[in-house]
Design a protein around this motif. Structure first.
Motif, PDB file in Angstrom:
ATOM      1  N   ARG A 130      -0.271   5.196  -0.734  1.00 52.50           N
ATOM      2  CA  ARG A 130      -0.349   6.157   0.364  1.00 52.50           C
ATOM      3  C   ARG A 130       0.566   7.343   0.190  1.00 52.50           C
ATOM      4  O   ARG A 130       0.315   8.398   0.742  1.00 52.50           O
ATOM      5  CB  ARG A 130      -0.104   5.464   1.704  1.00 52.50           C
ATOM      6  N   ASP A 172       0.801  -1.225   0.000  1.00 50.45           N
ATOM      7  CA  ASP A 172       0.000   0.000   0.000  1.00 50.45           C
ATOM      8  C   ASP A 172       0.836   1.277   0.000  1.00 50.45           C
ATOM      9  O   ASP A 172       0.309   2.353  -0.272  1.00 50.45           O
ATOM     10  CB  ASP A 172      -0.944   0.021   1.207  1.00 50.45           C
ATOM     11  N   LEU A 212      -6.553   0.875  -2.685  1.00 46.61           N
ATOM     12  CA  LEU A 212      -6.353   0.549  -1.271  1.00 46.61           C
ATOM     13  C   LEU A 212      -7.424  -0.425  -0.796  1.00 46.61           C
ATOM     14  O   LEU A 212      -7.131  -1.381  -0.079  1.00 46.61           O
ATOM     15  CB  LEU A 212      -6.375   1.826  -0.415  1.00 46.61           C
TER      16      LEU A 212
END
Ligand SMILES: *[C@@H]1O[C@H](CO)[C@@H](O)[C@H](O)[C@H]1NC(C)=O
Ligand SMILES: *[C@@H]1O[C@H](CO)[C@@H](O)[C@H](O)[C@H]1NC(C)=O
Ligand SMILES: *[C@@H]1O[C@H](CO)[C@@H](O)[C@H](O)[C@H]1NC(C)=O
Ligand SMILES: *[C@@H]1O[C@H](CO)[C@@H](O)[C@H](O)[C@H]1NC(C)=O
Length: 342
Positions: free
Chosen positions: A164, A160, A182
């Protein structure tokens, strides 16, 4: 939209490019000294930092991604988009297709959890999951299990990271895609977690099984692939609401849970080659003349028609069981009709 039409689960594909990437060639680590995180193709800035911190994990991330891609290719073998990439060796960072990213998120949980159990990583070991409440009292808990907890957390951190560290205006299409990625990564991990089970081994006098030792075990990755494929086919359409959150397009259905896959756009049809969608097109694909499904010539060839060939295939045949214990077969060749999209 025809039935079985792929939804465009628009994802930034394959964190890693396939052929030229040392991540996918674990041997490179065994032979070489230290992996050079900065040289790995396709890692984001954050992932490069994690790579430096967790160098011993990289081999397993690579294996996890490879398993994810292989599984994706198996699951989509009868679809127009079959999880093959346009160009193996290029940097695929910016290249999009309905994707194997969630399969990669799942693959990484899988590979890292196992590597912990096998004692391959310095920062984790056997699972320390709590004893299941329903385990019979006289069975022992605590064989060395797959460390799902660690694998899950590591996959969330590493896979992720790429999403992010991006930042898009709230309400933009790019941000919707980021939220979708996500969500789908998380769903991939949850599926691995949902399918993990308790496995036991018998002890006791001559197999009496009076004593059992049990531990946490991940499911075979094929099962994860099967489950994800099912989720893919029932993925939920989403849109952004006025507050920039992803919400369901059709509110009459149950909202997706974090075990479900979601999408924000219909997929293109993947009939023709198109670099920008990552479509290889279906010219030259094998199809099944009698099937009415996606592998049938009508749908696979997008109505362009097909050519028929005679092909020779070699099979095992006249197999005989020999006492004891092996099976001996002959090899037979047979001529079959094959159909190939124009
Ligand atoms: C991509 O990689 C796969 C598997 O490694 C290989 O079979 C295929 O031929 C490659 N395709 C291209 C275009 O290089
Ligand atoms: C490729 O796909 C994009 C996005 O769907 C589309 O806008 C474009 O026209 C396509 N290009 C070709 C050559 O078909
Ligand atoms: C996947 O599709 C591509 C192009 O459509 C084709 O070249 C390739 O052989 C296919 N792979 C498999 C495993 O069918
Ligand atoms: C083609 O499709 C039919 C009907 O779905 C199926 O019975 C048959 O086994 C398929 N043939 C091949 C070669 O996969």
């Amino acid at each position: 939209m025809s039935k079985g039409h792929l939804k465009y689960v628009h994802v930034i594909v394959v964190v890693l490019s396939l052929a030229m990437n040392p991540l996918l060639i674990p041997e490179a680590y065994i032979i070489g000294a230290q992996p050079l995180c900065s040289q790995l193709v396709g890692l984001s800035q954050g992932q490069k930092k994690l790579c430096q911190l967790y160098q011993d994990h990289m081999q397993y991330i690579g294996e996890g991604a490879k398993t994810g891609i292989r599984e994706c290719q198996y699951q989509f073998r009868h679809r127009r988009w079959n999880c093959s990439t346009v160009d193996n060796s290029s940097d695929l960072c910016h290249w999009r297709a309905p994707s194997s990213l969630w399969l990669n998120a799942a693959g990484v949980v899988n590979a890292v959890s196992r590597a912990c159990r096998e004692g391959e990583l310095s920062s984790c070991g056997c699972s320390r999951a709590a004893r299941p409440k329903d385990l019979p009292r006289d069975w022992l808990w605590g064989g060395c299990g797959d460390n799902l907890n660690y694998g899950y957390r590591f996959s969330r951190e590493f896979v992720d990271a790429r999403e992010r560290e991006k930042s898009f205006p709230k309400g933009s299409h790019e941000n919707a895609r980021l939220l979708m990625n996500l969500h789908n990564n998380e769903a991939g991990r949850r599926i691995v977690s949902d399918l993990a089970h308790v496995s036991c081994k018998c002890h006791g006098v001559s197999g009496s099984c009076s004593l059992k030792t049990c531990w946490l075990q991940l499911a075979d990755f094929r099962k994860v692939g099967d489950a994800l494929k099912e989720k893919y086919d029932s993925a939920v359409a989403m849109k952004l609401n006025s507050r920039g959150k992803l919400v369901q397009m059709h509110s009459r259905f149950n909202p997706p849970t974090n075990h479900d896959l979601v999408y924000i756009e219909q997929s293109p049809d993947y009939c023709l080659k198109n670099q920008s969608t990552g479509s290889l097109g279906t010219v030259g694909r094998l199809c099944n003349k009698t099937s009415e499904g996606m592998d049938g010539c009508e749908l696979m060839c997008c109505g362009r028609g097909y050519d028929q060939y005679k092909a020779q295939i070699v099979e095992r045949c006249h197999c005989k069981f020999h006492w004891c214990c092996y099976v001996k077969c002959k090899r037979c060749t047979k001529i079959v009709d094959q159909f190939v999209c124009k």
